[in-house]
Structures are given as structure tokens and as C-alpha cells.
Design a protein around this motif. Sequence first.
Motif, PDB file in Angstrom:
ATOM      1  N   SER A 105      15.749  -6.844  27.155  1.00  0.00           N
ATOM      2  CA  SER A 105      17.146  -7.211  26.923  1.00  0.00           C
ATOM      3  C   SER A 105      17.945  -6.041  26.352  1.00  0.00           C
ATOM      4  CB  SER A 105      17.231  -8.401  25.967  1.00  0.00           C
ATOM      5  OG  SER A 105      16.639  -9.525  26.542  1.00  0.00           O
ATOM      6  N   PHE A 106      17.317  -5.249  25.487  1.00  0.00           N
ATOM      7  CA  PHE A 106      17.979  -4.084  24.913  1.00  0.00           C
ATOM      8  C   PHE A 106      18.373  -3.098  26.021  1.00  0.00           C
ATOM      9  CE2 PHE A 106      17.632   0.320  23.404  1.00  0.00           C
ATOM     10  CZ  PHE A 106      18.669   0.335  22.481  1.00  0.00           C
ATOM     11  N   TYR A 107      17.420  -2.744  26.888  1.00  0.00           N
ATOM     12  CA  TYR A 107      17.709  -1.802  27.965  1.00  0.00           C
ATOM     13  C   TYR A 107      18.729  -2.380  28.939  1.00  0.00           C
ATOM     14  CZ  TYR A 107      14.450   1.925  26.858  1.00  0.00           C
ATOM     15  OH  TYR A 107      13.831   2.986  26.264  1.00  0.00           O
ATOM     16  N   SER A 108      18.577  -3.658  29.282  1.00  0.00           N
ATOM     17  CA  SER A 108      19.530  -4.305  30.191  1.00  0.00           C
ATOM     18  C   SER A 108      20.922  -4.333  29.561  1.00  0.00           C
ATOM     19  CB  SER A 108      19.080  -5.729  30.510  1.00  0.00           C
ATOM     20  OG  SER A 108      17.814  -5.726  31.107  1.00  0.00           O
ATOM     21  N   GLY A 109      20.969  -4.614  28.283  1.00  0.00           N
ATOM     22  CA  GLY A 109      22.242  -4.681  27.571  1.00  0.00           C
ATOM     23  C   GLY A 109      22.944  -3.337  27.491  1.00  0.00           C
ATOM     24  N   ILE A 110      22.186  -2.293  27.211  1.00  0.00           N
ATOM     25  CA  ILE A 110      22.784  -0.954  27.124  1.00  0.00           C
ATOM     26  C   ILE A 110      23.377  -0.544  28.470  1.00  0.00           C
ATOM     27  CG2 ILE A 110      22.229   1.513  26.836  1.00  0.00           C
ATOM     28  CD1 ILE A 110      22.470   0.011  24.190  1.00  0.00           C
ATOM     29  N   LEU A 111      22.618  -0.752  29.552  1.00  0.00           N
ATOM     30  CA  LEU A 111      23.127  -0.385  30.875  1.00  0.00           C
ATOM     31  C   LEU A 111      24.329  -1.250  31.267  1.00  0.00           C
ATOM     32  CD1 LEU A 111      19.770   0.276  32.703  1.00  0.00           C
ATOM     33  CD2 LEU A 111      21.575   1.940  32.276  1.00  0.00           C
ATOM     34  N   THR A 112      24.270  -2.533  30.952  1.00  0.00           N
ATOM     35  CA  THR A 112      25.387  -3.423  31.268  1.00  0.00           C
ATOM     36  C   THR A 112      26.621  -3.045  30.457  1.00  0.00           C
ATOM     37  OG1 THR A 112      23.855  -5.214  31.797  1.00  0.00           O
ATOM     38  CG2 THR A 112      26.135  -5.826  31.359  1.00  0.00           C
TER      39      THR A 112
END
Length: 136
Positions: A92-99
Motif C-alpha cells: 500500500s505504501f508503494y502503491s500510494g506513493i506512485l498514485t
Amino acid sequence: MQLGTTRLLFAFVPKNQIRHGSVAFLYKQMVTLLFGLIVVEKGLIRYPVRDFKKVYKGSFSFEYFIYPSICAIFNLHYPENSSKLVKLLYNSFYSGILTLGEVLIKRYTKLIEYKKWKWYWSFLTIGITNYSSRLF
């Protein structure tokens, strides 16, 4: 942007794990080719400014270098021996940063136009493709 991503690769990919990172990088390129083309061809997202206007309607820089690079780092530092909750939070952290980066680029530049797309679709697809790269 690409120079910063290159620096991230040098900083976070240990020399003894270059092969593993390369596999994750190439896998993500394959996945983003498929999903990127579908999203653009269906008219969900538009990229008014592109690297190869006559050849590819997607965002070549993001889909073929930036996103796969982040995926390689994601895979190399994945908390393999942690709980499912930690793994979910990590993804979720990686997905959130990219989003978040995509939303900021959409809001403050003219590089991305959402036609029939919402930020949460980006978050979900990034999360799913990150997870699929772990399975691969």
C-alpha cells in the motif's frame, strides 16, 4: 524525473541483487505494456505530452522506466518474512506513493488527463501488479 529514478536504482539495488531486480524490472515492463495500452486505447487516460507521439499513446517514460524501476526496488526490499499485515502495508505504501505522484502530476501539469479514470483505479492496479510481480 528519469535521472532521479536512476539515482534511486543505484542507491537501493545492491550489486549482488542486480539479477533479481532486473527480473522484476522486465516483468513490470511486460505488464505495463499490456495494461497501459488497454487504458489508453479504451480512452480512460490521455497523455497529451508523449515521448513517441506517432508510435505509442501511453507514457513511455513512466511505463517503461520509472514504474519498473520502482517495482524492482519494491521487490528487492519486500518484507518476505513479515506478517500479512506488514506485507499489505508495504504494498500500500508503494502503491500510494506512485498514485500520489500521478495525482500531483495530473493536477499541476498537463501530462496526464483522466477521462474515465479515478485515482483509486491507479492505486488498485499498481497494488495488484506489484503483488503479481511478487508471485512471478
